[in-house]
Design a protein around this motif. Sequence first.
Motif, PDB file in Angstrom:
ATOM      1  N   VAL A   1       0.951  -1.172   0.101  1.00  0.00           N
ATOM      2  CA  VAL A   1       0.222  -0.081   0.092  1.00  0.00           C
ATOM      3  C   VAL A   1       0.984   1.225   0.020  1.00  0.00           C
ATOM      4  N   SER A   2       0.803   2.265  -1.129  1.00  0.00           N
ATOM      5  CA  SER A   2       1.499   3.178  -1.102  1.00  0.00           C
ATOM      6  C   SER A   2       1.231   4.509  -0.239  1.00  0.00           C
ATOM      7  N   THR A   3      -0.196   4.626  -0.332  1.00  0.00           N
ATOM      8  CA  THR A   3      -0.671   5.779   0.416  1.00  0.00           C
ATOM      9  C   THR A   3      -1.799   5.471   1.310  1.00  0.00           C
ATOM     10  N   SER A   4      -2.256   6.192   2.035  1.00  0.00           N
ATOM     11  CA  SER A   4      -3.468   6.104   2.720  1.00  0.00           C
ATOM     12  C   SER A   4      -4.958   6.040   2.118  1.00  0.00           C
ATOM     13  N   ASP A   5      -4.587   6.568   0.904  1.00  0.00           N
ATOM     14  CA  ASP A   5      -5.990   6.642   0.270  1.00  0.00           C
ATOM     15  C   ASP A   5      -6.227   5.104  -0.323  1.00  0.00           C
ATOM     16  N   ASP A   6      -5.328   4.286  -0.308  1.00  0.00           N
ATOM     17  CA  ASP A   6      -5.505   2.935  -0.682  1.00  0.00           C
ATOM     18  C   ASP A   6      -6.395   2.035   0.162  1.00  0.00           C
ATOM     19  N   PHE A   7      -6.575   2.396   1.468  1.00  0.00           N
ATOM     20  CA  PHE A   7      -7.342   1.892   2.386  1.00  0.00           C
ATOM     21  C   PHE A   7      -8.743   2.111   2.076  1.00  0.00           C
ATOM     22  N   THR A   8      -9.613   1.249   1.862  1.00  0.00           N
ATOM     23  CA  THR A   8     -10.910   1.546   1.834  1.00  0.00           C
ATOM     24  C   THR A   8     -11.849   1.324   2.714  1.00  0.00           C
ATOM     25  N   GLY A   9     -11.512   0.364   3.679  1.00  0.00           N
ATOM     26  CA  GLY A   9     -12.541  -0.176   4.594  1.00  0.00           C
ATOM     27  C   GLY A   9     -11.862  -1.236   5.544  1.00  0.00           C
ATOM     28  N   ILE A  10     -12.860  -1.913   6.265  1.00  0.00           N
ATOM     29  CA  ILE A  10     -12.375  -2.896   7.137  1.00  0.00           C
ATOM     30  C   ILE A  10     -13.769  -3.874   6.890  1.00  0.00           C
ATOM     31  N   GLY A  11     -13.176  -5.205   6.526  1.00  0.00           N
ATOM     32  CA  GLY A  11     -14.456  -6.282   6.486  1.00  0.00           C
ATOM     33  C   GLY A  11     -14.044  -7.135   7.740  1.00  0.00           C
ATOM     34  N   ILE A  12     -15.369  -7.923   8.048  1.00  0.00           N
ATOM     35  CA  ILE A  12     -15.398  -8.723   9.289  1.00  0.00           C
ATOM     36  C   ILE A  12     -15.842 -10.003   8.510  1.00  0.00           C
ATOM     37  N   ARG A  13     -15.133 -11.056   8.986  1.00  0.00           N
ATOM     38  CA  ARG A  13     -15.755 -12.454   8.746  1.00  0.00           C
ATOM     39  C   ARG A  13     -15.565 -13.290  10.010  1.00  0.00           C
ATOM     40  N   VAL A  14     -16.748 -13.867  10.161  1.00  0.00           N
ATOM     41  CA  VAL A  14     -16.965 -14.755  11.405  1.00  0.00           C
ATOM     42  C   VAL A  14     -17.687 -16.079  10.997  1.00  0.00           C
ATOM     43  N   SER A  15     -17.427 -17.015  11.842  1.00  0.00           N
ATOM     44  CA  SER A  15     -18.134 -18.097  11.918  1.00  0.00           C
ATOM     45  C   SER A  15     -18.506 -18.514  13.505  1.00  0.00           C
ATOM     46  N   PHE A  16     -19.778 -18.812  13.395  1.00  0.00           N
ATOM     47  CA  PHE A  16     -20.284 -18.934  14.903  1.00  0.00           C
ATOM     48  C   PHE A  16     -20.287 -20.782  15.138  1.00  0.00           C
ATOM     49  N   THR A  17     -19.719 -21.542  14.070  1.00  0.00           N
ATOM     50  CA  THR A  17     -19.653 -22.843  14.147  1.00  0.00           C
ATOM     51  C   THR A  17     -18.244 -23.460  14.178  1.00  0.00           C
ATOM     52  N   GLY A  18     -17.157 -22.402  13.962  1.00  0.00           N
ATOM     53  CA  GLY A  18     -15.885 -22.761  13.900  1.00  0.00           C
ATOM     54  C   GLY A  18     -15.226 -23.412  12.527  1.00  0.00           C
ATOM     55  N   GLY A  19     -16.061 -23.806  11.525  1.00  0.00           N
ATOM     56  CA  GLY A  19     -15.591 -24.250  10.308  1.00  0.00           C
ATOM     57  C   GLY A  19     -15.270 -22.980   9.482  1.00  0.00           C
ATOM     58  N   ASP A  20     -14.299 -22.838   9.094  1.00  0.00           N
ATOM     59  CA  ASP A  20     -13.652 -22.029   7.799  1.00  0.00           C
ATOM     60  C   ASP A  20     -14.728 -22.060   6.748  1.00  0.00           C
ATOM     61  N   ALA A  21     -15.274 -22.906   6.179  1.00  0.00           N
ATOM     62  CA  ALA A  21     -15.980 -23.009   5.117  1.00  0.00           C
ATOM     63  C   ALA A  21     -17.211 -22.416   5.483  1.00  0.00           C
ATOM     64  N   GLU A  22     -17.546 -22.020   6.875  1.00  0.00           N
ATOM     65  CA  GLU A  22     -18.931 -21.389   7.117  1.00  0.00           C
ATOM     66  C   GLU A  22     -18.799 -19.836   7.493  1.00  0.00           C
ATOM     67  N   MET A  23     -17.283 -19.363   6.977  1.00  0.00           N
ATOM     68  CA  MET A  23     -17.012 -17.764   7.217  1.00  0.00           C
ATOM     69  C   MET A  23     -18.196 -16.852   6.683  1.00  0.00           C
ATOM     70  N   ARG A  24     -18.610 -15.787   7.262  1.00  0.00           N
ATOM     71  CA  ARG A  24     -19.786 -15.351   6.938  1.00  0.00           C
ATOM     72  C   ARG A  24     -19.259 -13.768   6.895  1.00  0.00           C
ATOM     73  N   GLU A  25     -20.142 -12.912   6.132  1.00  0.00           N
ATOM     74  CA  GLU A  25     -19.901 -11.391   6.042  1.00  0.00           C
ATOM     75  C   GLU A  25     -20.954 -10.849   7.149  1.00  0.00           C
ATOM     76  N   MET A  26     -20.922  -9.504   7.203  1.00  0.00           N
ATOM     77  CA  MET A  26     -21.681  -9.134   8.241  1.00  0.00           C
ATOM     78  C   MET A  26     -23.379  -9.107   7.829  1.00  0.00           C
ATOM     79  N   ASN A  27     -23.487  -8.727   6.357  1.00  0.00           N
ATOM     80  CA  ASN A  27     -24.618  -8.687   6.025  1.00  0.00           C
ATOM     81  C   ASN A  27     -25.610 -10.035   5.883  1.00  0.00           C
ATOM     82  N   GLN A  28     -24.766 -11.327   6.129  1.00  0.00           N
ATOM     83  CA  GLN A  28     -25.504 -12.513   6.320  1.00  0.00           C
ATOM     84  C   GLN A  28     -25.666 -12.997   7.868  1.00  0.00           C
ATOM     85  N   LEU A  29     -25.547 -12.043   8.747  1.00  0.00           N
ATOM     86  CA  LEU A  29     -25.655 -12.403  10.112  1.00  0.00           C
ATOM     87  C   LEU A  29     -27.016 -11.937  10.541  1.00  0.00           C
ATOM     88  N   SER A  30     -27.465 -12.588  11.788  1.00  0.00           N
ATOM     89  CA  SER A  30     -28.594 -12.251  12.272  1.00  0.00           C
ATOM     90  C   SER A  30     -28.406 -11.082  13.265  1.00  0.00           C
TER      91      SER A  30
END
Length: 144
Positions: free
Chosen positions: A77-106
């Motif tokens: 990353v060369s400038t701070s303008d290259d940063f666009t945000g932060i994403g969150i990936r979570v799994s409530f069952t522990g499996g990496d195959a079930e990682m979800r984005e925020m818009n998929q959560l209850s």
Amino acid sequence: MDRRSIFTIQYLYIGDEKIKELMQNLEMRKVEAIQFTFRQVANNFTKVFKKLVPHGSGHLVLRTSKDHNGDNGEGEVSTSDDFTGIGIRVSFTGGDAEMREMNQLSGGQKSLVALALIFAIQKCDPAPFYLFDEIDQALDAQHR
């Protein structure tokens, strides 16, 4: 042109180069500070989320403009303008195959993720106190 004019132009050119060098140095420091702080919060988020959801896992992802260009964001990353945000990936069952984005959560899952993020930030820069009002409203009995 006389010698005085040439000297003035050279002096202005050197001053301009020094200012540009200073600006690049400050930008580099800013990028390093953002990355350092993100790594701390991301590490804390993973630990806090694991405490709140023992069978789950969570990760923060620093999004950059390179993510949108087909790159996976692991480049420099060369400038701070290259940063666009932060994403969150979570799994409530522990499996990496079930990682979800925020818009998929209850609503309750989003509340837990938000708490984990607040506590992760708090570990990096503690405040004297926090006042939460009805944070458990969206939580189900299992996560309360």
